[in-house]
Design a protein around this motif. Structure first.
Motif, PDB file in Angstrom:
ATOM      1  N   PRO A 136      42.262  32.079  52.405  1.00  0.00           N
ATOM      2  CA  PRO A 136      42.429  33.354  53.098  1.00  0.00           C
ATOM      3  C   PRO A 136      43.322  34.319  52.322  1.00  0.00           C
ATOM      4  O   PRO A 136      44.164  33.897  51.527  1.00  0.00           O
ATOM      5  N   PHE A 137      43.096  35.594  52.560  1.00  0.00           N
ATOM      6  CA  PHE A 137      43.971  36.598  51.958  1.00  0.00           C
ATOM      7  C   PHE A 137      45.339  36.553  52.625  1.00  0.00           C
ATOM      8  O   PHE A 137      45.460  36.367  53.835  1.00  0.00           O
ATOM      9  N   THR A 138      46.366  36.700  51.807  1.00  0.00           N
ATOM     10  CA  THR A 138      47.754  36.794  52.275  1.00  0.00           C
ATOM     11  C   THR A 138      48.383  37.960  51.502  1.00  0.00           C
ATOM     12  O   THR A 138      47.813  38.430  50.514  1.00  0.00           O
ATOM     13  N   PRO A 139      49.576  38.401  51.908  1.00  0.00           N
ATOM     14  CA  PRO A 139      50.243  39.462  51.137  1.00  0.00           C
ATOM     15  C   PRO A 139      50.472  39.080  49.673  1.00  0.00           C
ATOM     16  O   PRO A 139      50.489  39.935  48.800  1.00  0.00           O
ATOM     17  N   SER A 140      50.610  37.796  49.383  1.00  0.00           N
ATOM     18  CA  SER A 140      50.853  37.396  47.996  1.00  0.00           C
ATOM     19  C   SER A 140      49.565  37.214  47.193  1.00  0.00           C
ATOM     20  O   SER A 140      49.576  37.337  45.969  1.00  0.00           O
ATOM     21  N   THR A 141      48.426  36.915  47.847  1.00  0.00           N
ATOM     22  CA  THR A 141      47.177  36.697  47.103  1.00  0.00           C
ATOM     23  C   THR A 141      46.285  37.936  47.021  1.00  0.00           C
ATOM     24  O   THR A 141      45.440  38.021  46.126  1.00  0.00           O
ATOM     25  N   LEU A 142      46.439  38.877  47.928  1.00  0.00           N
ATOM     26  CA  LEU A 142      45.556  40.048  47.947  1.00  0.00           C
ATOM     27  C   LEU A 142      45.640  40.890  46.674  1.00  0.00           C
ATOM     28  O   LEU A 142      44.596  41.282  46.142  1.00  0.00           O
ATOM     29  N   PRO A 143      46.826  41.183  46.133  1.00  0.00           N
ATOM     30  CA  PRO A 143      46.863  42.009  44.910  1.00  0.00           C
ATOM     31  C   PRO A 143      46.058  41.420  43.749  1.00  0.00           C
ATOM     32  O   PRO A 143      45.355  42.146  43.053  1.00  0.00           O
ATOM     33  N   ALA A 144      46.117  40.121  43.551  1.00  0.00           N
ATOM     34  CA  ALA A 144      45.343  39.507  42.471  1.00  0.00           C
ATOM     35  C   ALA A 144      43.848  39.564  42.768  1.00  0.00           C
ATOM     36  O   ALA A 144      43.032  39.794  41.865  1.00  0.00           O
ATOM     37  N   ALA A 145      43.472  39.368  44.023  1.00  0.00           N
ATOM     38  CA  ALA A 145      42.057  39.394  44.404  1.00  0.00           C
ATOM     39  C   ALA A 145      41.450  40.782  44.264  1.00  0.00           C
ATOM     40  O   ALA A 145      40.251  40.920  44.020  1.00  0.00           O
ATOM     41  N   CYS A 146      42.291  41.820  44.408  1.00  0.00           N
ATOM     42  CA  CYS A 146      41.790  43.202  44.373  1.00  0.00           C
ATOM     43  C   CYS A 146      41.979  43.875  43.020  1.00  0.00           C
ATOM     44  O   CYS A 146      41.737  45.088  42.898  1.00  0.00           O
ATOM     45  N   GLY A 147      42.409  43.160  42.040  1.00  0.00           N
ATOM     46  CA  GLY A 147      42.488  43.679  40.674  1.00  0.00           C
ATOM     47  C   GLY A 147      43.237  44.994  40.543  1.00  0.00           C
ATOM     48  O   GLY A 147      44.433  45.046  40.779  1.00  0.00           O
ATOM     49  N   THR A 148      42.522  46.049  40.196  1.00  0.00           N
ATOM     50  CA  THR A 148      43.166  47.341  39.935  1.00  0.00           C
ATOM     51  C   THR A 148      43.559  48.081  41.211  1.00  0.00           C
ATOM     52  O   THR A 148      44.160  49.144  41.135  1.00  0.00           O
ATOM     53  N   GLY A 149      43.221  47.542  42.361  1.00  0.00           N
ATOM     54  CA  GLY A 149      43.588  48.194  43.620  1.00  0.00           C
ATOM     55  C   GLY A 149      42.619  49.305  43.987  1.00  0.00           C
ATOM     56  O   GLY A 149      41.424  49.213  43.718  1.00  0.00           O
ATOM     57  N   PHE A 150      43.137  50.353  44.581  1.00  0.00           N
ATOM     58  CA  PHE A 150      42.307  51.457  45.059  1.00  0.00           C
ATOM     59  C   PHE A 150      42.077  52.498  43.983  1.00  0.00           C
ATOM     60  O   PHE A 150      42.981  52.817  43.214  1.00  0.00           O
ATOM     61  N   THR A 151      40.851  52.995  43.945  1.00  0.00           N
ATOM     62  CA  THR A 151      40.528  54.133  43.087  1.00  0.00           C
ATOM     63  C   THR A 151      39.848  55.181  43.947  1.00  0.00           C
ATOM     64  O   THR A 151      39.128  54.854  44.907  1.00  0.00           O
TER      65      THR A 151
END
Length: 158
Positions: A136-151
């Motif tokens: 599951p996504f957590t605050p610590s795993t989400l940034p890596a899963a989403c790579g560059t973030g929002f564009t």
């Protein structure tokens, strides 16, 4: 009676002129949603969800929810991690004043979760996050899963 008829025509003409001006306004001036007041953002609450319904996926039945609060913050919930709402501001490029949110997911493992945020200036921002069954996504795993973030999505028609 003639005075009232004359006044009614005047009001109708003024209303027509205002409507014409509103229709002729540039799209950027027509943006609706939370408007920053000073350094504050005011918004209504919005909610969106998507579910994986592909039986062969390790994510089958997983629900992804997104929501905004009245301060224009956006959050993500992964049903595999009940009760945990992740503030999407921790992803690079996230708008600071969010009006609306949408989520969609591809049905494969690993798949992709698309998170779309509508900022107060009318620009859409999207993040693409890799999903993996069982994690599951957590605050610590989400940034890596989403790579560059929002564009920002170019040419948003608002």
């Amino acid at each position: 009676m003639r005075k009232f008829a004359w006044a009614a025509r005047g009001v109708a003409a003024a209303s027509g002129a205002m409507l014409l001006g509103a229709l002729a306004a540039p799209a950027s001036a027509a943006a609706q949603g939370p408007e920053p007041v000073g350094n504050k953002c005011s918004s209504v609450r919005q909610v969106a969800s998507t579910v994986v319904d592909f039986r062969l996926s390790g994510l089958f039945g997983t629900v992804f929810r997104s929501a905004t609060d009245r301060q224009g913050h956006a959050f993500l919930n992964d049903s595999r991690n009940p009760g945990v709402w992740i503030n999407l501001a921790l992803l690079p490029g996230a708008p600071t004043c969010v009006h609306d949110t949408a989520v969609s997911v591809t049905e494969e493992n690993p798949g992709q979760l698309f998170i779309t945020l509508l900022a107060s200036d009318g620009v859409l921002h999207q993040a693409q996050c890799a999903t993996v069954g069982g994690a599951p996504f957590t605050p610590s795993t989400l940034p890596a899963a989403c790579g560059t973030g929002f564009t920002a999505i170019p040419g948003t028609p608002v």
